[in-house]
Design an enzyme around this catalytic site. Structure first.
Site, short mmCIF file in Angstrom:
data_model
loop_
_atom_site.label_atom_id
_atom_site.label_comp_id
_atom_site.label_asym_id
_atom_site.label_seq_id
_atom_site.Cartn_x
_atom_site.Cartn_y
_atom_site.Cartn_z
N ARG A 96 0.84 -1.22 0.00
CA ARG A 96 0.00 0.00 0.00
C ARG A 96 0.87 1.26 0.00
NH1 ARG A 96 -2.77 2.41 4.90
NH2 ARG A 96 -4.10 4.07 4.07
N HIS A 100 0.47 4.03 -2.96
CA HIS A 100 0.03 5.40 -2.74
C HIS A 100 1.13 6.42 -3.05
CE1 HIS A 100 -3.93 4.99 -0.37
NE2 HIS A 100 -3.69 3.87 -1.03
N HIS A 233 -5.80 -6.64 -3.68
CA HIS A 233 -6.65 -6.77 -2.49
C HIS A 233 -6.73 -8.21 -2.00
CE1 HIS A 233 -9.12 -2.81 -3.12
NE2 HIS A 233 -7.91 -2.60 -2.66
#
Length: 340
Positions: A96, A100, A233
């Site tokens: 993550r 990002h 995910h």
């Protein structure tokens, strides 16, 4: 007796001597082999020494060391990250962090952005974005011993390259594909080098098909690549305190595989609202969840065909994910190189 490498070195020296205007120093018969090397070589590509003229001190060059040192540094960094992932079970948040850092790039209404580790500055800019909650403190904090050692200490790698590398190591440690890595990302020097905001750059979990395309198409990704990237995910979970959503997507949140796509097709989910007021969907039997943005992949035929294909063929998913993920990690970057 001289080793094979030493013999090659002597040959190298002899060839160099043939091209010099004056002969090399003649070595007495009783001179030790070590002394011979010190007297005769200074930049031979085999040993790191080369032939010198009479009276010139032998000097060890750094040419050979400079070629091997980045390889040694990279192996050490990867080993340290792998050990961290195994000990702390932190692979998902490292993915993550890289996502990002790089995914803020856009070439649509919003322009620019590149992976530059601006989240290090938690007081403002990207470090204060709501979408990045948990990254400046938890993820960057987990990597701090490694960054102290290899970024601040050895100056072997930038923070931004380390974040990308850490995600790739985490993916492989959790059973996923090996992602090619290129280097040369430049670190932000302050929060002022952040993009202006998260809106229009990072996807919202409570939105559907149109939103996904609005976010990902300006980054250069097509529908198939949106589905492939969504497959990340398959690891990790939503934290109520960070995103407002709550729960893991799959039953084994530390295994990088194609379970996410299988669950999308096979499990039933019931709509609910979290304590933070966010809409999501939960499977009653396993407690796993899907967000609106996940279920959107089933609502459009152009998305769903890839969900079906990846659910049936993990190798195809890994191949497509690897290509899309490497592109994501390099968004907005120039002059990247293959070696550290």
């Amino acid at each position: 007796a001289p080793s094979a490498a030493a013999t090659r070195a002597i040959t190298c020296a002899a060839l160099s001597a043939a091209r010099t205007s004056s002969p090399p120093q003649i070595v007495p018969k009783r001179m030790s082999f070590r002394a011979l090397l010190l007297a005769a070589f200074v930049a031979c590509p085999v040993t790191g020494y080369a032939l010198v003229r009479p009276g010139t001190p032998a000097v060890r060059t750094t040419a050979f060391r400079s070629r091997s040192q980045p390889v040694a540094n990279l192996a050490a960094i990867k080993n340290d990250v792998a050990a961290l992932v195994r000990e702390k079970k932190c692979g998902p948040i490292l993915i993550r962090l890289s996502w990002h850092d790089a995914g803020k790039y856009s070439n649509g209404v919003k322009k620019g952005g590149c992976p530059n580790a601006a989240m290090r500055f938690a007081e403002a800019g990207e470090g204060a974005f709501g979408a990045n909650a948990g990254l400046p403190d938890v993820a960057v904090g987990l990597l701090k011993p490694i960054s102290d050692k290899h970024v601040e200490g050895a100056k072997a790698i930038s923070h931004a390259d380390l974040w990308a590398l850490a995600a790739n190591v985490a993916i492989e440690e959790m059973g996923g594909p090996s992602v090619p890595m290129r280097f040369g990302r430049t670190d932000a020097k302050s929060a002022a080098e952040s993009v202006e905001g998260q809106e229009g750059r990072l996807p919202d979990g409570d939105k559907g098909v149109d939103h996904l395309r609005e976010i990902f198409h300006p980054k250069g990704f097509n529908d198939q690549e949106i589905v492939a990237l969504s497959g990340a995910h398959t690891v990790g979970e939503c934290k109520l305190s960070r995103s407002g959503f709550d729960g893991p997507w799959t039953e084994d949140k530390l295994s990088f595989d194609n379970t996410y796509f299988k669950d999308l097709l096979m499990k039933q989910y019931r709509a609910e609202t979290t304590e933070k007021g966010c809409p999501q969907h939960r499977n009653a039997e396993t407690g796993t969840i899907m967000l609106e943005s996940d279920l959107a992949l089933l609502q459009d035929p152009a998305f769903k065909e890839h969900v079906v294909r990846y659910a049936e063929d993990q190798e195809a998913y890994f191949k497509d994910f690897t290509t899309a993920w490497q592109r994501l990690q390099e968004l907005g970057c120039t002059d990247l190189r293959d070696s550290l």
